[in-house]
Write a protein that holds these residues in place. Structure first.
Motif, PDB file in Angstrom:
ATOM      1  N   ASP A  58       0.842  -1.213   0.000  1.00 41.07           N
ATOM      2  CA  ASP A  58       0.000   0.000   0.000  1.00 41.07           C
ATOM      3  C   ASP A  58       0.870   1.254   0.000  1.00 41.07           C
ATOM      4  OD1 ASP A  58      -2.317  -1.532  -0.002  1.00 41.07           O
ATOM      5  OD2 ASP A  58      -2.467  -1.527   2.195  1.00 41.07           O
ATOM      6  N   TRP A  59       1.952   1.235   0.785  1.00 38.43           N
ATOM      7  CA  TRP A  59       2.866   2.379   0.822  1.00 38.43           C
ATOM      8  C   TRP A  59       3.573   2.539  -0.529  1.00 38.43           C
ATOM      9  CZ3 TRP A  59       8.329   2.183   0.574  1.00 38.43           C
ATOM     10  CH2 TRP A  59       8.960   3.429   0.747  1.00 38.43           C
TER      11      TRP A  59
ATOM     12  N   LYS B 294       4.438   6.314  -5.197  1.00 36.61           N
ATOM     13  CA  LYS B 294       4.539   6.240  -6.667  1.00 36.61           C
ATOM     14  C   LYS B 294       5.405   7.360  -7.216  1.00 36.61           C
ATOM     15  CE  LYS B 294       0.010   4.360  -7.749  1.00 36.61           C
ATOM     16  NZ  LYS B 294      -1.223   4.653  -8.472  1.00 36.61           N
ATOM     17  N   LYS B 295       5.209   8.582  -6.696  1.00 40.23           N
ATOM     18  CA  LYS B 295       5.986   9.720  -7.204  1.00 40.23           C
ATOM     19  C   LYS B 295       7.469   9.541  -6.911  1.00 40.23           C
ATOM     20  CE  LYS B 295       6.760  14.654  -7.215  1.00 40.23           C
ATOM     21  NZ  LYS B 295       8.009  14.374  -7.878  1.00 40.23           N
ATOM     22  N   LYS B 296       7.801   9.171  -5.672  1.00 38.14           N
ATOM     23  CA  LYS B 296       9.208   8.972  -5.310  1.00 38.14           C
ATOM     24  C   LYS B 296       9.826   7.840  -6.140  1.00 38.14           C
ATOM     25  CE  LYS B 296      10.438   9.405  -0.851  1.00 38.14           C
ATOM     26  NZ  LYS B 296      10.363   9.208   0.628  1.00 38.14           N
TER      27      LYS B 296
ATOM     28  N   LYS C  67       2.518   1.780  -3.408  1.00 37.16           N
ATOM     29  CA  LYS C  67       1.586   2.216  -4.447  1.00 37.16           C
ATOM     30  C   LYS C  67       0.779   3.447  -4.060  1.00 37.16           C
ATOM     31  CE  LYS C  67       1.519  -2.284  -6.534  1.00 37.16           C
ATOM     32  NZ  LYS C  67       0.794  -3.440  -6.996  1.00 37.16           N
ATOM     33  N   SER C  68       1.113   4.041  -2.917  1.00 30.21           N
ATOM     34  CA  SER C  68       0.445   5.281  -2.513  1.00 30.21           C
ATOM     35  C   SER C  68       0.877   6.403  -3.463  1.00 30.21           C
ATOM     36  CB  SER C  68       0.836   5.643  -1.076  1.00 30.21           C
ATOM     37  OG  SER C  68       2.210   6.020  -1.020  1.00 30.21           O
ATOM     38  N   ASP C  69       0.159   7.501  -3.473  1.00 32.30           N
ATOM     39  CA  ASP C  69       0.509   8.625  -4.354  1.00 32.30           C
ATOM     40  C   ASP C  69       1.942   9.102  -4.087  1.00 32.30           C
ATOM     41  OD1 ASP C  69      -1.931   8.551  -5.622  1.00 32.30           O
ATOM     42  OD2 ASP C  69      -2.816  10.144  -4.401  1.00 32.30           O
ATOM     43  N   ASP C  70       2.287   9.253  -2.810  1.00 30.24           N
ATOM     44  CA  ASP C  70       3.635   9.699  -2.451  1.00 30.24           C
ATOM     45  C   ASP C  70       4.681   8.655  -2.863  1.00 30.24           C
ATOM     46  OD1 ASP C  70       5.594  11.405  -1.224  1.00 30.24           O
ATOM     47  OD2 ASP C  70       5.645  10.000   0.469  1.00 30.24           O
TER      48      ASP C  70
ATOM     49  N   ARG D  49       8.776   6.737  -9.086  1.00 31.93           N
ATOM     50  CA  ARG D  49       8.843   7.118 -10.513  1.00 31.93           C
ATOM     51  C   ARG D  49      10.130   7.887 -10.785  1.00 31.93           C
ATOM     52  NH1 ARG D  49       4.471  10.168 -10.798  1.00 31.93           N
ATOM     53  NH2 ARG D  49       3.143   8.338 -10.716  1.00 31.93           N
TER      54      ARG D  49
END
Length: 174
Positions: free
Chosen positions: A77-78, A85-87, A80-83, A89
């Motif tokens: 979950d962590w 995913k951004k880090k 794939k969280s928005d935060d 990516r």
């Protein structure tokens, strides 16, 4: 083959997906075999292991915190969280021209203490797999998995030996 193939508009063909899945499973099996044969601290996964490790620790300082719970047991979950995913990516893109197949899918164990299995496996990119496993190896977090893998091989060897001796007795040989 057509030269004007656009992967962004291609359909997800089931056969292609199956081939990717087969490759991911083969990769996981190969890695498990390596864990059985090579002490994790001695394992080198790429020429860039140290660079990848340092980058991972700078980008994700939570992995560096002893007792390294976030590396021992990955939180999907962590990740794939928005935060997350951004880090990730940004981290992944840094290896576009450095690591072959950096963004291909790979299977990783969510719990470093256990072997691959249906409930202990998630899908990540190749560079995520490499970064996490390099860190697990350097920090000694795969030492238990190394012992489990060696024990599995020994159990299998003893089983085969037992079956062989049973077969020999059946055939009148002892």
């Amino acid at each position: 083959m057509a030269t004007n193939f656009d992967p962004n508009n291609a359909q997800n063909l089931i056969e292609i997906e199956k081939q990717f899945a087969v490759k991911a499973v083969e990769h996981a099996q190969t890695y498990w075999n390596l864990l059985e044969k090579i002490p994790p601290a001695d394992m080198k996964l790429t020429k860039l292991d140290d660079e990848i490790y340092d980058h991972l620790m700078k980008t994700f300082p939570e992995f560096a915190d002893p007792p390294h719970d976030k590396l021992v047991r990955l939180d999907e979950d962590w990740l794939k969280s928005d935060d997350g995913k951004k880090k990730w990516r940004d981290f992944i893109q840094a290896y576009e021209n450095k690591v072959k197949d950096y963004n291909f899918g790979s299977l990783i164990r969510t719990d470093a203490r256990l072997e691959y299995g249906e409930t202990n496996t998630i899908f990540v990119t190749r560079i995520q797999f490499l970064a996490i496993e390099i860190a697990r190896n350097k920090m000694g977090l795969n030492d238990g998995a190394h012992e489990v893998a060696k024990a599995d091989v020994e159990k299998e060897r003893l089983k085969k030996e037992k079956e062989k001796s049973k077969g020999a007795k059946k055939n009148g040989k002892s």
